[in-house]
Write a protein that holds these residues in place. Structure first.
Motif, PDB file in Angstrom:
ATOM      1  N   GLY A 146       0.816  -1.199   0.000  1.00 36.00           N
ATOM      2  CA  GLY A 146       0.000   0.000   0.000  1.00 36.00           C
ATOM      3  C   GLY A 146       0.855   1.255   0.000  1.00 36.00           C
ATOM      4  N   THR A 147       0.213   2.384   0.062  1.00 36.08           N
ATOM      5  CA  THR A 147       0.906   3.677  -0.023  1.00 36.08           C
ATOM      6  C   THR A 147       1.780   3.965   1.196  1.00 36.08           C
ATOM      7  N   ASP A 148       1.539   3.293   2.318  1.00 42.13           N
ATOM      8  CA  ASP A 148       2.343   3.526   3.516  1.00 42.13           C
ATOM      9  C   ASP A 148       3.588   2.645   3.572  1.00 42.13           C
ATOM     10  N   SER A 149       3.728   1.739   2.632  1.00 44.18           N
ATOM     11  CA  SER A 149       4.873   0.835   2.605  1.00 44.18           C
ATOM     12  C   SER A 149       6.049   1.501   1.899  1.00 44.18           C
ATOM     13  N   ALA A 150       7.246   1.334   2.445  1.00 39.85           N
ATOM     14  CA  ALA A 150       8.452   1.852   1.803  1.00 39.85           C
ATOM     15  C   ALA A 150       8.898   0.947   0.658  1.00 39.85           C
ATOM     16  N   ILE A 151       8.376  -0.271   0.611  1.00 33.66           N
ATOM     17  CA  ILE A 151       8.772  -1.249  -0.398  1.00 33.66           C
ATOM     18  C   ILE A 151       7.583  -1.544  -1.297  1.00 33.66           C
ATOM     19  N   SER A 152       7.800  -1.409  -2.589  1.00 36.53           N
ATOM     20  CA  SER A 152       6.734  -1.627  -3.555  1.00 36.53           C
ATOM     21  C   SER A 152       6.648  -3.102  -3.935  1.00 36.53           C
ATOM     22  N   LEU A 153       5.468  -3.677  -3.746  1.00 35.33           N
ATOM     23  CA  LEU A 153       5.221  -5.070  -4.126  1.00 35.33           C
ATOM     24  C   LEU A 153       3.946  -5.136  -4.950  1.00 35.33           C
ATOM     25  N   ASP A 154       3.990  -5.863  -6.035  1.00 36.44           N
ATOM     26  CA  ASP A 154       2.810  -6.139  -6.846  1.00 36.44           C
ATOM     27  C   ASP A 154       3.033  -7.507  -7.486  1.00 36.44           C
ATOM     28  N   LEU A 155       2.749  -8.543  -6.714  1.00 32.26           N
ATOM     29  CA  LEU A 155       3.031  -9.919  -7.126  1.00 32.26           C
ATOM     30  C   LEU A 155       1.736 -10.695  -7.275  1.00 32.26           C
ATOM     31  N   THR A 156       1.579 -11.378  -8.397  1.00 35.10           N
ATOM     32  CA  THR A 156       0.392 -12.191  -8.640  1.00 35.10           C
ATOM     33  C   THR A 156       0.834 -13.618  -8.947  1.00 35.10           C
ATOM     34  N   ASP A 157       0.231 -14.580  -8.254  1.00 38.40           N
ATOM     35  CA  ASP A 157       0.561 -15.997  -8.429  1.00 38.40           C
ATOM     36  C   ASP A 157       2.061 -16.227  -8.361  1.00 38.40           C
ATOM     37  N   SER A 158       2.656 -15.689  -7.331  1.00 39.25           N
ATOM     38  CA  SER A 158       4.081 -15.825  -7.070  1.00 39.25           C
ATOM     39  C   SER A 158       4.304 -16.970  -6.081  1.00 39.25           C
ATOM     40  N   TYR A 159       5.546 -17.167  -5.701  1.00 39.62           N
ATOM     41  CA  TYR A 159       5.921 -18.196  -4.737  1.00 39.62           C
ATOM     42  C   TYR A 159       5.297 -17.894  -3.388  1.00 39.62           C
ATOM     43  N   GLY A 160       4.656 -18.887  -2.802  1.00 39.55           N
ATOM     44  CA  GLY A 160       4.099 -18.769  -1.467  1.00 39.55           C
ATOM     45  C   GLY A 160       4.616 -19.906  -0.607  1.00 39.55           C
ATOM     46  N   GLN A 161       4.834 -19.622   0.671  1.00 38.07           N
ATOM     47  CA  GLN A 161       5.402 -20.621   1.568  1.00 38.07           C
ATOM     48  C   GLN A 161       4.651 -20.582   2.894  1.00 38.07           C
ATOM     49  N   PHE A 162       4.324 -21.745   3.419  1.00 35.82           N
ATOM     50  CA  PHE A 162       3.596 -21.874   4.680  1.00 35.82           C
ATOM     51  C   PHE A 162       4.410 -22.797   5.577  1.00 35.82           C
ATOM     52  N   ASN A 163       4.818 -22.312   6.753  1.00 32.61           N
ATOM     53  CA  ASN A 163       5.611 -23.173   7.619  1.00 32.61           C
ATOM     54  C   ASN A 163       5.504 -22.754   9.073  1.00 32.61           C
ATOM     55  N   ARG A 164       5.982 -23.636   9.920  1.00 26.73           N
ATOM     56  CA  ARG A 164       6.069 -23.361  11.357  1.00 26.73           C
ATOM     57  C   ARG A 164       7.534 -23.147  11.694  1.00 26.73           C
ATOM     58  N   LEU A 165       7.818 -22.074  12.393  1.00 23.57           N
ATOM     59  CA  LEU A 165       9.182 -21.762  12.785  1.00 23.57           C
ATOM     60  C   LEU A 165       9.363 -22.055  14.276  1.00 23.57           C
ATOM     61  N   HIS A 166      10.499 -22.567  14.618  1.00 22.85           N
ATOM     62  CA  HIS A 166      10.878 -22.738  16.019  1.00 22.85           C
ATOM     63  C   HIS A 166      12.327 -22.313  16.117  1.00 22.85           C
ATOM     64  N   HIS A 167      12.551 -21.075  16.569  1.00 19.81           N
ATOM     65  CA  HIS A 167      13.887 -20.490  16.602  1.00 19.81           C
ATOM     66  C   HIS A 167      14.295 -20.140  18.015  1.00 19.81           C
ATOM     67  N   ASN A 168      15.618 -20.055  18.215  1.00 17.61           N
ATOM     68  CA  ASN A 168      16.193 -19.417  19.392  1.00 17.61           C
ATOM     69  C   ASN A 168      17.392 -18.617  18.890  1.00 17.61           C
ATOM     70  N   GLY A 169      18.203 -18.077  19.765  1.00 15.97           N
ATOM     71  CA  GLY A 169      19.326 -17.249  19.378  1.00 15.97           C
ATOM     72  C   GLY A 169      20.406 -17.979  18.595  1.00 15.97           C
ATOM     73  N   GLU A 170      20.366 -19.297  18.613  1.00 17.62           N
ATOM     74  CA  GLU A 170      21.329 -20.096  17.854  1.00 17.62           C
ATOM     75  C   GLU A 170      20.797 -20.526  16.502  1.00 17.62           C
ATOM     76  N   GLY A 171      19.526 -20.212  16.220  1.00 13.00           N
ATOM     77  CA  GLY A 171      18.953 -20.572  14.933  1.00 13.00           C
ATOM     78  C   GLY A 171      17.729 -21.465  15.082  1.00 13.00           C
ATOM     79  N   VAL A 172      17.483 -22.285  14.085  1.00 14.97           N
ATOM     80  CA  VAL A 172      16.338 -23.183  14.076  1.00 14.97           C
ATOM     81  C   VAL A 172      16.529 -24.277  15.124  1.00 14.97           C
ATOM     82  N   VAL A 173      15.495 -24.540  15.894  1.00 14.26           N
ATOM     83  CA  VAL A 173      15.513 -25.663  16.829  1.00 14.26           C
ATOM     84  C   VAL A 173      15.015 -26.860  16.037  1.00 14.26           C
ATOM     85  N   HIS A 174      15.888 -27.805  15.779  1.00 13.42           N
ATOM     86  CA  HIS A 174      15.573 -28.951  14.914  1.00 13.42           C
ATOM     87  C   HIS A 174      15.034 -30.126  15.741  1.00 13.42           C
ATOM     88  N   GLY A 175      14.144 -30.899  15.065  1.00 11.14           N
ATOM     89  CA  GLY A 175      13.641 -32.118  15.678  1.00 11.14           C
ATOM     90  C   GLY A 175      12.438 -31.933  16.421  1.00 11.14           C
TER      91      GLY A 175
END
Length: 175
Positions: A146-175
């Motif tokens: 939108g007009t309040d965003s400093a970054i212009s985006l206008d993407l249609t049928d682009s890459y989409g990703q859905f995931n669950r993150l589990h992070h700490n200060g060392e990175g991804v908590v695996h397992g």
């Protein structure tokens, strides 16, 4: 766009807050010269805002341990953080989402639809030692800034990703 189901930064609870990050690069991410803008849920108090801004800018992460650290390192321009109401409807398993940040961003995610049938493709990326996630459901996304965003985006049928993150200060908590 992220919804923090359960989380904290030191003693500061972050449960239930929403955040978004907008990025743009003129070429491949590894070449740098990018820009980023964080948007933090307006419901966050001062301590939560400071904590989230630090995390989203990779400031409390071991070097190169998370995508936030890498994306910040590859961004020459960091626009001021916005504090706005954020609406998010999300179903990761169904690969569906709808997001709205008034004046900043609208977005929608959906499954990949094959051209030859009415079904849905189900595609996953698995990165057991990754710096962002272990498994992501892949879909199709449409995003417009939108007009309040400093970054212009206008993407249609682009890459989409859905995931669950589990992070700490060392990175991804695996397992």
């Amino acid at each position: 766009m992220l919804r923090i189901e359960r989380g904290h930064f030191a003693e500061t609870r972050l449960d239930g807050l929403l955040v978004a990050l907008l990025y743009a690069w003129p070429g491949p991410i590894f070449e740098g010269r990018g820009e980023l803008q964080a948007v933090i849920d307006e419901r966050a108090d001062a301590d939560q805002r400071a904590a989230l801004e630090r995390v989203l800018h990779g400031g409390e992460t071991a070097e190169a341990a998370t995508h936030w650290w890498v994306f910040r390192a590859m961004s020459d321009v960091v626009h001021p953080t916005l504090y706005r109401p954020i609406e998010l409807e999300l179903d990761i398993d169904a690969r569906r989402a709808r997001a709205t940040i008034p004046g900043v961003l609208t977005g929608e995610g959906r499954p990949i639809m094959p051209p030859h049938s009415d079904g849905e493709h189900r595609v996953r990326i698995q990165i057991p030692g990754g710096i962002e996630f272990e498994t992501a459901e892949i879909g199709s996304a449409t995003s417009r800034s939108g007009t309040d965003s400093a970054i212009s985006l206008d993407l249609t049928d682009s890459y989409g990703q859905f995931n669950r993150l589990h992070h700490n200060g060392e990175g991804v908590v695996h397992g």
